[in-house]
Design a protein around this motif. Structure first.
Motif, PDB file in Angstrom:
ATOM      1  N   GLY A  21      10.367  -4.101  13.727  1.00 34.09           N
ATOM      2  CA  GLY A  21       9.443  -4.326  12.615  1.00 34.09           C
ATOM      3  C   GLY A  21       8.421  -3.226  12.447  1.00 34.09           C
ATOM      4  N   LEU A  22       8.767  -1.999  12.862  1.00 33.76           N
ATOM      5  CA  LEU A  22       7.793  -0.906  12.880  1.00 33.76           C
ATOM      6  C   LEU A  22       8.032   0.144  11.800  1.00 33.76           C
ATOM      7  CD1 LEU A  22       7.594  -0.309  16.754  1.00 33.76           C
ATOM      8  CD2 LEU A  22       6.087  -1.707  15.313  1.00 33.76           C
ATOM      9  N   VAL A  23       9.012  -0.075  10.941  1.00 37.79           N
ATOM     10  CA  VAL A  23       9.361   0.932   9.932  1.00 37.79           C
ATOM     11  C   VAL A  23       9.316   0.283   8.546  1.00 37.79           C
ATOM     12  CG1 VAL A  23      11.154   2.528   9.129  1.00 37.79           C
ATOM     13  CG2 VAL A  23      10.826   2.159  11.577  1.00 37.79           C
ATOM     14  N   TYR A  24       8.768   1.026   7.584  1.00 42.31           N
ATOM     15  CA  TYR A  24       8.756   0.521   6.210  1.00 42.31           C
ATOM     16  C   TYR A  24       8.976   1.668   5.235  1.00 42.31           C
ATOM     17  CZ  TYR A  24       3.956   2.332   5.842  1.00 42.31           C
ATOM     18  OH  TYR A  24       2.844   3.144   5.822  1.00 42.31           O
ATOM     19  N   PRO A  25       9.589   1.395   4.062  1.00 36.14           N
ATOM     20  CA  PRO A  25       9.796   2.439   3.065  1.00 36.14           C
ATOM     21  C   PRO A  25       8.547   2.617   2.203  1.00 36.14           C
ATOM     22  CG  PRO A  25      10.839   0.430   2.331  1.00 36.14           C
ATOM     23  CD  PRO A  25      10.253   0.129   3.689  1.00 36.14           C
ATOM     24  N   ALA A  26       8.207   3.879   1.935  1.00 35.61           N
ATOM     25  CA  ALA A  26       7.100   4.206   1.030  1.00 35.61           C
ATOM     26  C   ALA A  26       7.678   5.042  -0.106  1.00 35.61           C
ATOM     27  CB  ALA A  26       6.008   4.969   1.773  1.00 35.61           C
ATOM     28  N   PHE A  27       7.302   4.717  -1.336  1.00 38.38           N
ATOM     29  CA  PHE A  27       7.988   5.277  -2.497  1.00 38.38           C
ATOM     30  C   PHE A  27       7.170   6.313  -3.257  1.00 38.38           C
ATOM     31  CE2 PHE A  27       9.616   1.096  -1.518  1.00 38.38           C
ATOM     32  CZ  PHE A  27      10.987   1.279  -1.554  1.00 38.38           C
ATOM     33  N   GLU A  28       5.952   6.602  -2.820  1.00 30.36           N
ATOM     34  CA  GLU A  28       5.124   7.568  -3.538  1.00 30.36           C
ATOM     35  C   GLU A  28       5.656   8.997  -3.362  1.00 30.36           C
ATOM     36  OE1 GLU A  28       2.413   4.261  -1.969  1.00 30.36           O
ATOM     37  OE2 GLU A  28       3.963   5.589  -1.157  1.00 30.36           O
ATOM     38  N   SER A  29       5.611   9.770  -4.427  1.00 27.82           N
ATOM     39  CA  SER A  29       5.948  11.190  -4.339  1.00 27.82           C
ATOM     40  C   SER A  29       4.763  11.943  -3.736  1.00 27.82           C
ATOM     41  CB  SER A  29       6.248  11.748  -5.733  1.00 27.82           C
ATOM     42  OG  SER A  29       5.064  11.744  -6.523  1.00 27.82           O
ATOM     43  N   ARG A  30       4.990  13.204  -3.391  1.00 31.13           N
ATOM     44  CA  ARG A  30       3.889  14.015  -2.862  1.00 31.13           C
ATOM     45  C   ARG A  30       2.756  14.132  -3.873  1.00 31.13           C
ATOM     46  NH1 ARG A  30       8.494  16.403  -0.608  1.00 31.13           N
ATOM     47  NH2 ARG A  30       8.398  16.703   1.660  1.00 31.13           N
ATOM     48  N   ALA A  31       3.110  14.264  -5.153  1.00 33.31           N
ATOM     49  CA  ALA A  31       2.081  14.364  -6.188  1.00 33.31           C
ATOM     50  C   ALA A  31       1.289  13.061  -6.294  1.00 33.31           C
ATOM     51  CB  ALA A  31       2.726  14.700  -7.528  1.00 33.31           C
ATOM     52  N   GLU A  32       1.971  11.928  -6.187  1.00 31.27           N
ATOM     53  CA  GLU A  32       1.289  10.631  -6.249  1.00 31.27           C
ATOM     54  C   GLU A  32       0.369  10.447  -5.054  1.00 31.27           C
ATOM     55  OE1 GLU A  32       4.516   7.914  -8.702  1.00 31.27           O
ATOM     56  OE2 GLU A  32       4.828   8.298  -6.564  1.00 31.27           O
ATOM     57  N   ILE A  33       0.808  10.890  -3.891  1.00 25.52           N
ATOM     58  CA  ILE A  33      -0.047  10.800  -2.699  1.00 25.52           C
ATOM     59  C   ILE A  33      -1.284  11.665  -2.873  1.00 25.52           C
ATOM     60  CG2 ILE A  33      -0.179  11.496  -0.270  1.00 25.52           C
ATOM     61  CD1 ILE A  33       2.659  10.432   0.077  1.00 25.52           C
ATOM     62  N   GLY A  55      -1.239   5.232   0.775  1.00 26.61           N
ATOM     63  CA  GLY A  55      -0.615   4.214  -0.057  1.00 26.61           C
ATOM     64  C   GLY A  55      -0.620   2.831   0.560  1.00 26.61           C
ATOM     65  N   ASP A  56      -0.112   1.869  -0.209  1.00 28.94           N
ATOM     66  CA  ASP A  56      -0.079   0.477   0.250  1.00 28.94           C
ATOM     67  C   ASP A  56       1.338  -0.077   0.288  1.00 28.94           C
ATOM     68  OD1 ASP A  56       0.423   0.370  -2.421  1.00 28.94           O
ATOM     69  OD2 ASP A  56      -1.278  -0.927  -2.933  1.00 28.94           O
ATOM     70  N   ALA A  57       2.331   0.811   0.496  1.00 27.71           N
ATOM     71  CA  ALA A  57       3.725   0.353   0.517  1.00 27.71           C
ATOM     72  C   ALA A  57       3.976  -0.677   1.614  1.00 27.71           C
ATOM     73  CB  ALA A  57       4.656   1.556   0.707  1.00 27.71           C
ATOM     74  N   LYS A  58       3.157  -0.644   2.656  1.00 25.77           N
ATOM     75  CA  LYS A  58       3.334  -1.589   3.753  1.00 25.77           C
ATOM     76  C   LYS A  58       3.157  -3.037   3.279  1.00 25.77           C
ATOM     77  CE  LYS A  58       0.580  -0.555   7.052  1.00 25.77           C
ATOM     78  NZ  LYS A  58      -0.027   0.108   8.228  1.00 25.77           N
ATOM     79  N   SER A  59       2.406  -3.232   2.196  1.00 24.60           N
ATOM     80  CA  SER A  59       2.135  -4.590   1.712  1.00 24.60           C
ATOM     81  C   SER A  59       3.142  -5.078   0.685  1.00 24.60           C
ATOM     82  CB  SER A  59       0.729  -4.644   1.099  1.00 24.60           C
ATOM     83  OG  SER A  59       0.661  -3.804  -0.048  1.00 24.60           O
ATOM     84  N   LEU A  60       4.116  -4.227   0.307  1.00 19.94           N
ATOM     85  CA  LEU A  60       5.131  -4.662  -0.649  1.00 19.94           C
ATOM     86  C   LEU A  60       5.986  -5.774  -0.056  1.00 19.94           C
ATOM     87  CD1 LEU A  60       6.448  -1.254  -2.079  1.00 19.94           C
ATOM     88  CD2 LEU A  60       4.914  -2.892  -3.209  1.00 19.94           C
TER      89      LEU A  60
END
Length: 290
Positions: free
Chosen positions: A94-106, A131-136
């Protein structure tokens, strides 16, 4: 217990320079001093920058320096399944999650969040993931992945650190500020590091700890620019149940303005120096090993 194992692990994305020569020669010297083994590993997971002609040049330059290594050489691009297995193990925890932001968005997120003060940065100077991809939700993650959106797989650093208290490593060389001996590891300083991307099932941090374990590397001799990254590597070693090697970080060879050498530094490239008449003994003198 067998002889100590050392490794030199360049990336074939350019020609070797004096800094590479120094690190390779130190590893070769340590192997000879200890009756150990020297391995050569080609870190070629970046398919867009790594090229066969640079890999061939690595072998040529190292042989010219008089360095000998064991064969066969491990090429990371041929062992992606090993890294995928390690990533799957971390995912199962449970230690890995996908993050979808591009470098420009970050970059935009960081800029927006600096109104209350400077956004925290990792030891290399890059901003921590904002980002907050962890909360998706799982369903939203699945939807984005199914849509074909690019993503990076990140380590949930806070959750990972809760599983690994009291991390440290044995430093046989010298880090910034003269750090040596037992050095406390602080992986949290790196934030949620990237472990893989959609198109590549690994990253430097993940592949290097997997390779070192699979190859039985017992003493890692490398530059001080990787000293702080050791904190992340020790964390991953504990999470994956991998053995702990000793570390020996060495000084960096810098240019006339005190900057770390890069592969674009033509004046310090081994091939250019050789073409200008420099000998292997001359290279040793230039890096302080003569």
């Amino acid at each position: 217990m067998g002889p100590p194992v050392f490794r030199f692990a360049p990336s074939p994305n350019g020609h070797l320079h004096l800094g590479h020569a120094y690190s390779a020669l130190l590893n070769f010297q340590r192997a000879r001093e200890t009756g150990g083994r020297l391995l050569l590993r080609i870190e070629d997971i970046d398919a867009t920058r790594c090229r066969p002609e640079f890999e061939a040049a690595i072998y040529e330059d190292l042989a010219w320096l008089g360095i000998e290594w064991e064969t066969p050489v491990r090429r990371q691009s041929e062992h992606l399944a090993d890294y995928r297995a390690a990533l799957d193990k971390l995912s199962a925890l449970g230690l890995v999650y996908p993050a979808f932001e591009s470098r420009a968005e970050i970059a935009r997120l960081v800029a927006a969040r600096q109104g209350d003060g400077p956004w925290p940065r990792d030891p290399d100077g890059a901003p921590l993931y904002p980002g907050d991809a962890k909360s998706l939700s799982a369903s939203e993650r699945d939807r984005l992945i199914a849509s074909g959106a690019p993503y990076a797989l990140r380590l949930d650093m806070a959750a990972a650190c809760r599983r690994a208290d009291g991390l440290a490593w044995n430093e046989l060389g010298e880090g910034p500020g003269g750090a040596c001996g037992v050095v406390p590891a602080r992986p949290e300083a790196w934030g949620d590091v990237i472990l893989a991307r959609k198109e590549t099932p690994t990253s430097y941090h993940l592949s290097v700890v997997v390779d070192d374990a699979l190859q039985g590397v017992s003493e890692i001799v490398r530059g001080q620019d990787l000293f702080h990254a050791t904190s992340v590597h020790r964390l991953l070693q504990v999470l994956l149940g991998l053995p702990e090697p000793a570390y020996r970080h060495h000084r960096l060879i810098c240019d006339g303005e005190g900057r770390k050498l890069s592969k674009s530094s033509g004046s310090t490239g081994l091939r250019a120096l050789r073409a200008a008449g420099t000998t292997p003994a001359g290279i040793r003198q230039q890096v302080g090993l003569g």
